[in-house]
Scaffold this motif. Structure first.
Motif, short mmCIF file in Angstrom:
data_model
loop_
_atom_site.label_atom_id
_atom_site.label_comp_id
_atom_site.label_asym_id
_atom_site.label_seq_id
_atom_site.Cartn_x
_atom_site.Cartn_y
_atom_site.Cartn_z
N ALA A 26 61.72 -33.84 44.47
CA ALA A 26 60.74 -32.83 44.13
C ALA A 26 60.94 -31.59 44.97
O ALA A 26 61.72 -31.57 45.89
CB ALA A 26 59.34 -33.38 44.35
N ARG A 27 60.18 -30.58 44.61
CA ARG A 27 60.27 -29.32 45.31
C ARG A 27 59.75 -29.45 46.73
O ARG A 27 58.85 -30.22 47.00
CB ARG A 27 59.45 -28.30 44.55
CG ARG A 27 59.65 -26.87 45.03
CD ARG A 27 58.87 -25.96 44.11
NE ARG A 27 59.00 -24.58 44.51
CZ ARG A 27 58.53 -23.58 43.79
NH1 ARG A 27 57.94 -23.81 42.65
NH2 ARG A 27 58.66 -22.35 44.20
N GLU A 129 63.09 -15.61 48.92
CA GLU A 129 62.45 -14.33 49.19
C GLU A 129 61.79 -14.35 50.57
O GLU A 129 61.04 -15.27 50.90
CB GLU A 129 61.39 -14.06 48.13
CG GLU A 129 60.58 -12.80 48.34
CD GLU A 129 59.46 -12.67 47.31
OE1 GLU A 129 58.32 -12.45 47.73
OE2 GLU A 129 59.75 -12.82 46.11
N PRO A 130 62.06 -13.35 51.41
CA PRO A 130 61.47 -13.31 52.76
C PRO A 130 60.02 -12.82 52.72
O PRO A 130 59.71 -11.68 53.09
CB PRO A 130 62.38 -12.35 53.51
CG PRO A 130 62.89 -11.41 52.45
CD PRO A 130 63.02 -12.24 51.20
N SER A 131 59.14 -13.66 52.27
CA SER A 131 57.71 -13.32 52.15
C SER A 131 56.91 -14.59 52.33
O SER A 131 57.45 -15.69 52.33
CB SER A 131 57.42 -12.71 50.78
OG SER A 131 57.61 -13.69 49.76
N GLY A 137 57.07 -21.66 48.98
CA GLY A 137 57.47 -22.23 47.70
C GLY A 137 56.63 -21.77 46.52
O GLY A 137 56.40 -22.54 45.59
N GLY A 138 56.13 -20.53 46.58
CA GLY A 138 55.31 -20.02 45.49
C GLY A 138 53.83 -20.26 45.67
O GLY A 138 53.03 -19.91 44.80
N VAL A 142 47.80 -20.26 49.71
CA VAL A 142 47.17 -21.26 50.57
C VAL A 142 47.28 -20.88 52.05
O VAL A 142 46.75 -21.59 52.91
CB VAL A 142 47.77 -22.67 50.36
CG1 VAL A 142 47.71 -23.07 48.90
CG2 VAL A 142 49.20 -22.75 50.90
N SER A 143 47.93 -19.78 52.36
CA SER A 143 48.17 -19.43 53.76
C SER A 143 46.89 -19.32 54.57
O SER A 143 46.80 -19.85 55.68
CB SER A 143 48.97 -18.13 53.85
OG SER A 143 49.25 -17.80 55.19
N ASP A 144 45.90 -18.61 54.06
CA ASP A 144 44.66 -18.41 54.82
C ASP A 144 43.97 -19.73 55.11
O ASP A 144 43.46 -19.95 56.23
CB ASP A 144 43.71 -17.49 54.05
CG ASP A 144 44.20 -16.05 54.02
OD1 ASP A 144 45.12 -15.71 54.79
OD2 ASP A 144 43.67 -15.26 53.22
N VAL A 145 43.93 -20.62 54.13
CA VAL A 145 43.29 -21.93 54.31
C VAL A 145 44.07 -22.76 55.33
O VAL A 145 43.49 -23.43 56.19
CB VAL A 145 43.19 -22.67 52.97
CG1 VAL A 145 42.60 -24.06 53.17
CG2 VAL A 145 42.36 -21.88 51.98
#
Length: 342
Positions: A26-27, A129-131, A137-138, A142-145
């Motif tokens: 899986a991814r 992508e550097p972000s 992974g898209g 969810v970063s803030d949580v």
């Protein structure tokens, strides 16, 4: 990125696979628990009915569509249970590992090393992508949580140390392992620690982090707090500066280490800590066994598997663990493990 298949699990099937370890290709990072394989891992427990009799039925690719790709599916059902399939064509591409050692033996290079396993992972991330969205992974949303629960854990575990630092009585140092573009450093660590080092094997991602964190002081970052050192190396190779760190933060990074390299890494990490320092591992966990991704050479382990690795090292004690809250329900569980040298 579609797997087009027509698979139905039915009790009348004559094609059976028996295995001791559950895994689904899986991814990376945010592999969803709602994929077919993850459902199989969850449903097939010792003493439980087969997938078909438990209502697991996949007559189209809806459960696989976003995360599995042709030629890369590896599916193995739970310990001592059978995978039932109506067509032998669907069995042909399945690969069964009875133990993790079989996986590591297959991944071994001719010289006995796992160099290809690691270089494949770096090559994969060099192309992303550097972000925030790219390194998650898209699932950048969810970063803030993610940061919120991580911060709560650090503030709970290191409450006395943080209070002393706030009072100017000590200086705290952290290292962000698997730093990517510096997301965890920028959103969390640099706000709590006076110095933060970054460790990342993908040079394009690390240079993105360097450019962002050294251009100018970011809004909300306390005066004097800074990103200090940028190390372009893998966690399996890096030698931590002795006695430098109050916390070694390892997030979505240990999944790239072979089982044999985990205790070696922990030994180096323990030497890199100040007295009373912590190692925090934050990682995806599956229900049982493990999940392997051959695209980026990553291995998502079960909670039991993770705990056994820590214990088998003989080097660290589990001080606390916590489950990440408020992630979308169709993603794998994410757990945080707080470790201290024995």
């Amino acid at each position: 990125r579609m797997l087009r298949a027509h698979v139905r699990f039915v009790p009348s099937c004559m094609h059976m696979l028996r295995a001791h370890v559950c895994f689904v290709h899986a991814r990376r990072h945010m592999l969803p628990a709602s994929t077919l394989g993850a459902h199989a891992v969850e449903k097939c427990t010792p003493g439980a009915p087969s997938p078909a009799s438990r209502g697991l039925e996949c007559t189209d690719a809806r459960h696989l569509r976003r995360f599995l790709r042709p030629g890369r599916t590896q599916l193995c059902i739970a310990r001592a249970h059978a995978l039932e399939c109506t067509d032998a064509r669907h069995v042909a591409h399945l690969q069964v590992f009875h133990t993790p050692d079989e996986l590591w033996e297959q991944a071994r290079d001719r010289d006995g090393s796992h160099t290809s396993w690691y270089t494949k992972a770096v090559s994969y991330w060099d192309q992303q992508e550097p972000s925030y969205d790219g390194v998650l992974g898209g699932f950048g949303f969810v970063s803030d949580v993610d940061v919120r629960d991580s911060r709560a854990l650090v503030e709970k575990v290191m409450k006395p140390e943080l209070a002393e630092a706030a009072a100017g009585k000590r200086s705290l140092v952290a290292i962000d392992c698997g730093a990517g573009v510096g997301r965890v450093t920028n959103e969390l660590l640099i706000h709590l620690f006076q110095e933060v080092d970054l460790l990342e094997p993908s040079r394009p991602l690390l240079e993105c982090a360097r450019a962002h964190l050294t251009q100018k002081r970011q809004a909300g970052v306390p005066a004097g707090h800074r990103a200090a050192n940028f190390y372009c190396a893998g966690l399996q190779d890096h030698v931590f500066e002795a006695g430098r760190y109050d916390i070694i933060w390892i997030q979505w990074c240990m999944l790239y280490l072979t089982d044999a390299d985990v205790p070696l890494m922990l030994a180096r990490a323990c030497k890199g800590l100040k007295p009373g320092g912590y190692i925090v591992v934050k990682e995806n966990t599956c229900k049982e066994g493990f999940v392997v991704d051959n695209d980026d050479s990553s291995l998502t382990r079960s909670n039991t598997y993770m705990l056994e690795l820590f214990e088998a090292s003989g080097l660290v004690t589990l001080v606390q663990s916590a489950k990440q809250r408020n992630f979308p329900k169709d993603l794998f569980d994410v757990r945080m493990y707080v470790l201290r040298p024995k």
